[in-house]
Design a protein around this motif. Structure first.
Motif, PDB file in Angstrom:
ATOM      1  N   TYR A 116      12.688  -6.426  -3.024  1.00 13.33           N
ATOM      2  CA  TYR A 116      12.872  -5.269  -4.225  1.00 13.33           C
ATOM      3  C   TYR A 116      13.742  -4.277  -4.132  1.00 13.33           C
ATOM      4  O   TYR A 116      14.824  -3.867  -5.051  1.00 13.33           O
ATOM      5  CB  TYR A 116      11.562  -4.603  -4.301  1.00 13.33           C
ATOM      6  N   PHE A 117      13.993  -3.735  -2.890  1.00 16.57           N
ATOM      7  CA  PHE A 117      14.911  -2.837  -2.634  1.00 16.57           C
ATOM      8  C   PHE A 117      16.339  -3.474  -2.136  1.00 16.57           C
ATOM      9  O   PHE A 117      17.241  -2.730  -1.463  1.00 16.57           O
ATOM     10  CB  PHE A 117      14.339  -1.609  -1.644  1.00 16.57           C
ATOM     11  N   GLN A 118      16.578  -4.627  -2.162  1.00 14.70           N
ATOM     12  CA  GLN A 118      17.881  -5.299  -2.133  1.00 14.70           C
ATOM     13  C   GLN A 118      18.284  -5.540  -3.532  1.00 14.70           C
ATOM     14  O   GLN A 118      19.533  -6.146  -3.820  1.00 14.70           O
ATOM     15  CB  GLN A 118      17.786  -6.378  -1.383  1.00 14.70           C
ATOM     16  N   ASP A 119      17.491  -5.474  -4.430  1.00 11.66           N
ATOM     17  CA  ASP A 119      17.768  -5.852  -5.818  1.00 11.66           C
ATOM     18  C   ASP A 119      18.129  -4.511  -6.925  1.00 11.66           C
ATOM     19  O   ASP A 119      17.410  -3.847  -6.737  1.00 11.66           O
ATOM     20  CB  ASP A 119      16.637  -6.684  -6.353  1.00 11.66           C
ATOM     21  N   ILE A 440       4.381   3.463  -5.392  1.00 14.55           N
ATOM     22  CA  ILE A 440       4.728   3.768  -3.684  1.00 14.55           C
ATOM     23  C   ILE A 440       3.419   3.130  -2.760  1.00 14.55           C
ATOM     24  O   ILE A 440       3.648   2.852  -1.988  1.00 14.55           O
ATOM     25  CB  ILE A 440       4.822   5.403  -3.574  1.00 14.55           C
ATOM     26  N   ASN A 441       2.460   3.591  -3.283  1.00 19.33           N
ATOM     27  CA  ASN A 441       1.165   3.131  -2.338  1.00 19.33           C
ATOM     28  C   ASN A 441       1.088   1.583  -2.212  1.00 19.33           C
ATOM     29  O   ASN A 441       0.932   0.990  -1.405  1.00 19.33           O
ATOM     30  CB  ASN A 441      -0.042   3.523  -3.043  1.00 19.33           C
ATOM     31  N   LEU A 442       1.453   1.036  -3.450  1.00 20.79           N
ATOM     32  CA  LEU A 442       1.620  -0.605  -3.389  1.00 20.79           C
ATOM     33  C   LEU A 442       2.373  -1.145  -2.559  1.00 20.79           C
ATOM     34  O   LEU A 442       2.145  -1.938  -1.787  1.00 20.79           O
ATOM     35  CB  LEU A 442       1.791  -1.044  -4.934  1.00 20.79           C
ATOM     36  N   GLY A 447       3.988  -3.358   3.231  1.00 21.85           N
ATOM     37  CA  GLY A 447       4.615  -3.371   4.497  1.00 21.85           C
ATOM     38  C   GLY A 447       5.966  -2.603   4.413  1.00 21.85           C
ATOM     39  O   GLY A 447       6.368  -2.576   5.463  1.00 21.85           O
ATOM     40  N   TYR A 448       6.248  -1.990   3.211  1.00 22.28           N
ATOM     41  CA  TYR A 448       7.676  -1.320   3.190  1.00 22.28           C
ATOM     42  C   TYR A 448       7.405  -0.225   4.225  1.00 22.28           C
ATOM     43  O   TYR A 448       6.365   0.836   4.155  1.00 22.28           O
ATOM     44  CB  TYR A 448       7.975  -0.763   1.910  1.00 22.28           C
ATOM     45  N   ASN A 449       8.536   0.344   4.948  1.00 21.30           N
ATOM     46  CA  ASN A 449       8.457   1.362   5.744  1.00 21.30           C
ATOM     47  C   ASN A 449       8.882   2.505   4.827  1.00 21.30           C
ATOM     48  O   ASN A 449       9.737   2.465   4.116  1.00 21.30           O
ATOM     49  CB  ASN A 449       9.296   1.149   7.007  1.00 21.30           C
ATOM     50  N   ILE A 450       8.457   3.787   5.794  1.00 18.37           N
ATOM     51  CA  ILE A 450       8.860   5.049   4.958  1.00 18.37           C
ATOM     52  C   ILE A 450      10.462   5.529   4.840  1.00 18.37           C
ATOM     53  O   ILE A 450      10.847   5.635   3.707  1.00 18.37           O
ATOM     54  CB  ILE A 450       8.311   6.192   6.086  1.00 18.37           C
ATOM     55  N   THR A 451      11.133   4.824   5.878  1.00 16.03           N
ATOM     56  CA  THR A 451      12.705   5.090   5.557  1.00 16.03           C
ATOM     57  C   THR A 451      13.177   4.450   4.638  1.00 16.03           C
ATOM     58  O   THR A 451      13.850   4.915   3.736  1.00 16.03           O
ATOM     59  CB  THR A 451      13.200   4.459   6.874  1.00 16.03           C
ATOM     60  N   CYS A 463       3.500   6.697   3.863  1.00 17.27           N
ATOM     61  CA  CYS A 463       2.701   5.617   3.881  1.00 17.27           C
ATOM     62  C   CYS A 463       1.466   5.900   4.910  1.00 17.27           C
ATOM     63  O   CYS A 463       0.671   5.074   5.341  1.00 17.27           O
ATOM     64  CB  CYS A 463       3.107   4.128   4.131  1.00 17.27           C
ATOM     65  N   ALA A 464       1.469   7.337   5.559  1.00 15.37           N
ATOM     66  CA  ALA A 464       0.298   7.673   6.432  1.00 15.37           C
ATOM     67  C   ALA A 464      -1.073   7.195   6.235  1.00 15.37           C
ATOM     68  O   ALA A 464      -1.789   6.709   7.133  1.00 15.37           O
ATOM     69  CB  ALA A 464       0.413   9.006   6.891  1.00 15.37           C
ATOM     70  N   ASN A 465      -1.388   7.395   4.773  1.00 19.80           N
ATOM     71  CA  ASN A 465      -2.879   7.030   4.536  1.00 19.80           C
ATOM     72  C   ASN A 465      -2.944   5.739   3.855  1.00 19.80           C
ATOM     73  O   ASN A 465      -4.179   5.488   3.343  1.00 19.80           O
ATOM     74  CB  ASN A 465      -3.207   8.040   3.753  1.00 19.80           C
ATOM     75  N   THR A 466      -2.263   4.884   4.021  1.00 19.94           N
ATOM     76  CA  THR A 466      -2.238   3.453   3.500  1.00 19.94           C
ATOM     77  C   THR A 466      -2.088   2.348   4.592  1.00 19.94           C
ATOM     78  O   THR A 466      -1.601   2.167   5.584  1.00 19.94           O
ATOM     79  CB  THR A 466      -0.716   3.202   2.658  1.00 19.94           C
ATOM     80  N   THR A 467      -3.145   1.248   4.260  1.00 15.48           N
ATOM     81  CA  THR A 467      -3.468   0.516   5.120  1.00 15.48           C
ATOM     82  C   THR A 467      -2.768  -0.925   4.421  1.00 15.48           C
ATOM     83  O   THR A 467      -3.043  -1.298   3.286  1.00 15.48           O
ATOM     84  CB  THR A 467      -4.885   0.086   5.644  1.00 15.48           C
ATOM     85  N   ILE A 468      -1.958  -1.649   5.297  1.00 12.64           N
ATOM     86  CA  ILE A 468      -1.471  -2.742   4.714  1.00 12.64           C
ATOM     87  C   ILE A 468      -2.487  -3.836   4.445  1.00 12.64           C
ATOM     88  O   ILE A 468      -3.584  -4.262   5.084  1.00 12.64           O
ATOM     89  CB  ILE A 468      -0.494  -3.707   5.891  1.00 12.64           C
ATOM     90  N   GLY A 469      -2.376  -4.389   3.272  1.00 15.39           N
ATOM     91  CA  GLY A 469      -3.188  -5.447   2.617  1.00 15.39           C
ATOM     92  C   GLY A 469      -3.000  -5.907   1.250  1.00 15.39           C
ATOM     93  O   GLY A 469      -2.162  -5.796   0.803  1.00 15.39           O
TER      94      GLY A 469
END
Length: 591
Positions: A116-119, A440-442, A447-451, A463-469
């Motif tokens: 997504y963020f290379q497009d 953003i939560n999605l 697995g996207y990092n904050i940076t 993404c502090a309160n989000t669990t990958i899933g």
């Protein structure tokens, strides 16, 4: 890019161009002016005024208009012969946002599978979404292979292409009276005159070292051009007709194993038609068994297509290669044999050196379907100017006409929610809304990092309160569950709908699923007492362990007795990312 209202003297209210590489082709103009035709076609499809007596040289005559004829148009030209620059695309998005557009229509896509963020289109459309602007995107023209869909970001409207109730045909008439119907936009009239007919394989350029197997394909170097003069030539390949044209041939009949049942037409620089390979064998038999074979190609006709709409073969298919719980494409719209405006500076046939300059042309592609959906979005926006991009998108998706899976083997991977129904979309009853924070939560769950997120979002997203899933709780208007081989079917989707209909409304759920799966909806009745009130529900899908299972689907439909809010339910076997990886350079797509 579409604004809402206009007076006739101010249809085109802005035009910019971007070319950071400063590279121009021989016939290109360093200005917003269209020299290729594509931009004019898509812009007039989206918002062209009503114009009676429009045709393509007499074919498909009638009243032409864009999907939203009351829209203003601002044009942002980013593509050239050398390609479409990433920086140019993002700058055009940012300028369109600053200019205050309401809807953005983007009929282009990456040739490669991009994160997504290379497009640049995903990035630009994310910026647009944050500013309340929905982006309509082409799904791509790499179908019918699976996992070829382009522009699959969750915050955009990804549009497949479907046929309409019209098709262009041109008949071949042999000297013995046999008639074969071909697909072609043929505006040339031979007045019923028959001409000598030859098979391309009988016109071999032996001096060039070629054989009949080469010459039958009718490429220029393989043929003895002198043998085509004054004749109609049967070619066993789809070509642009230039070989026969430049050899002073009269016309060409084509057949191609890759186009056994052609479902879209081209125009050519000479009398031409595309017949089936089976019919081509009959024509060759006639040629070989007749001392002086002859034929004529009749001027084209438009026939009623009773099978439409169906998703066209070239329209790219899902599933979504990155966010597999978010099904793509979202919707399908008319994208085959579309008559719209054209630049007279561009060829009107598929022969690139065609010098016929016209102001209208017939084209096919998801580039053509995208502005149809953009126009529908503009229509909804004009009635509901305060709705979010997700609400507009939801309205278009949940009110779509359900497509017949018997005519579309790939089901929702081909058509998403169904075929656009703009009239119903202005009164959907309920919408599945989503904010920038939801997207953003999605992405955090993916697995996207904050940076990375903050570079694109421009804020302090975390993404502090989000669990990958899995994304089964993302408020999307399609319920999509991918299952890896050997796993049991099990998933619970949670959704929240917002009442945008009458304040006192009661919606009852109805659902139908294939025998492989069972579903429950809880609660199955939603009662609203105010406009804007939100209610949540859960859909649980269960079934046996599956392996190598193609897509199966059903739907959950909420009804208040007048409005129907339909959400497809899709289950399929898939290993997320297959057959491509983010690093792959084999993923090819164009719109």
């Amino acid at each position: 890019m579409i604004f809402r209202k206009y007076s006739r003297c101010s249809k085109l209210i802005g035009a910019r161009y971007y070319n950071s590489d400063n590279i121009y082709g021989d016939n290109e103009i360093p200005s917003p002016r269209d020299t290729e035709g594509h931009g004019t076609h898509t812009a007039t499809t989206a918002g062209g005024v009503e114009l009676p007596g429009t045709s393509f040289l007499g074919l498909a005559e009638g009243v032409a208009r864009g999907g939203a004829p009351g829209a203003r148009i601002a044009v942002y030209k980013v593509c050239w012969a050398s390609g479409c620059g990433d920086a140019d695309i993002i700058k055009a998005f940012d300028d369109a946002i600053a200019d205050g557009v309401d809807i953005i229509s983007v009929s282009l896509g990456s040739e490669y599978l991009l994160d997504y963020f290379q497009d640049p289109i995903a990035i630009g459309s994310f910026h647009a979404m944050k500013n309340g602007i929905l982006t309509s995107n082409s799904a791509g023209n790499a179908g019918p292979d699976p996992v070829t869909v382009a522009n699959f970001s969750p915050w955009t409207l990804t549009v497949a292409a479907s046929t309409i109730d019209r098709k262009f045909v041109a008949n071949l008439v042999l000297g013995n009276g046999q008639i074969f119907t071909g697909i072609s936009i043929n505006t040339f009239d031979l007045n019923g005159t028959s001409y000598p007919l030859i098979w391309g394989g009988d016109a071999v350029n032996y001096s060039g070292g070629y054989s009949q197997d080469d010459a039958k394909l009718c490429s220029q170097e393989t043929m003895n051009a002198d043998m085509a003069v004054g004749k109609i030539v049967l070619c066993e390949a789809l070509t642009d007709g230039s070989t026969i044209l430049l050899a002073n041939g009269v016309g060409t009949v084509m057949a191609d194993q890759d186009y056994v049942n052609p479902d879209y037409a081209f125009s050519y620089p000479l009398p031409a038609t595309l017949i089936s390979p089976v019919d081509a064998k009959k024509v060759i038999e006639y040629i070989k068994s007749t001392r002086y074979p002859e034929a004529t190609i009749l001027v084209g006709e438009t026939w009623k297509d009773l099978m439409g709409p169906t998703v066209v073969s070239f329209s790219s298919r899902g599933p979504n290669p990155i966010s597999s719980d978010i099904l793509k494409p979202d919707i399908t719209a008319p994208g085959v044999d579309i008559l719209a405006g054209w630049s007279p500076l561009s060829p009107t046939s598929i022969y690139e050196n065609d010098t016929t300059g016209l102001y209208f042309n017939v084209m096919s592609g998801t580039s053509m379907s995208c502005p149809h959906a953009a126009a529908a979005a503009a229509y909804v926006k004009s009635v509901h100017p305060d709705w979010s991009p997700a609400a507009i998108k939801s309205a278009i998706m949940t009110t779509a006409y359900a497509m017949d899976p018997r005519r579309n083997a790939d089901k929702e991977f081909a058509y998403g929610s169904g075929h656009i129904n703009p009239t119903a979309a202005v009164d959907p009853g309920l919408v599945f809304d989503a904010s920038a924070a939801d997207y953003i939560n999605l992405l955090c769950k993916q697995g996207y990092n904050i940076t990375t997120l903050r570079v694109v979002t421009g804020d302090n997203s975390t993404c502090a309160n989000t669990t990958i899933g899995r994304a089964l709780d993302f408020n999307y208007p399609i319920l999509s569950l991918y299952v890896e081989d050997g796993e049991e079917i099990t998933g619970t989707f949670t959704r929240t709908v917002t009442n945008v209909g009458p304040p006192d409304s009661t919606y009852t759920a109805m659902w139908q699923t294939p025998s492989l799966i069972s579903a429950t909806v809880e609660p199955s009745v939603l009662e609203f007492s105010a406009v804007g009130e939100r209610k949540s529900f859960a859909v649980t899908v269960v079934g046996p362990a599956i392996t190598q299972q193609p897509i199966v689907s059903g739907a959950v439909t909420w009804s208040d007795g007048r409005r129907s809010v339909r959400t497809p339910v899709v289950v399929y076997n898939y290993f997320r990312g297959a057959p491509y990886t983010i690093e792959s350079e084999d993923y090819s797509n164009s719109t």
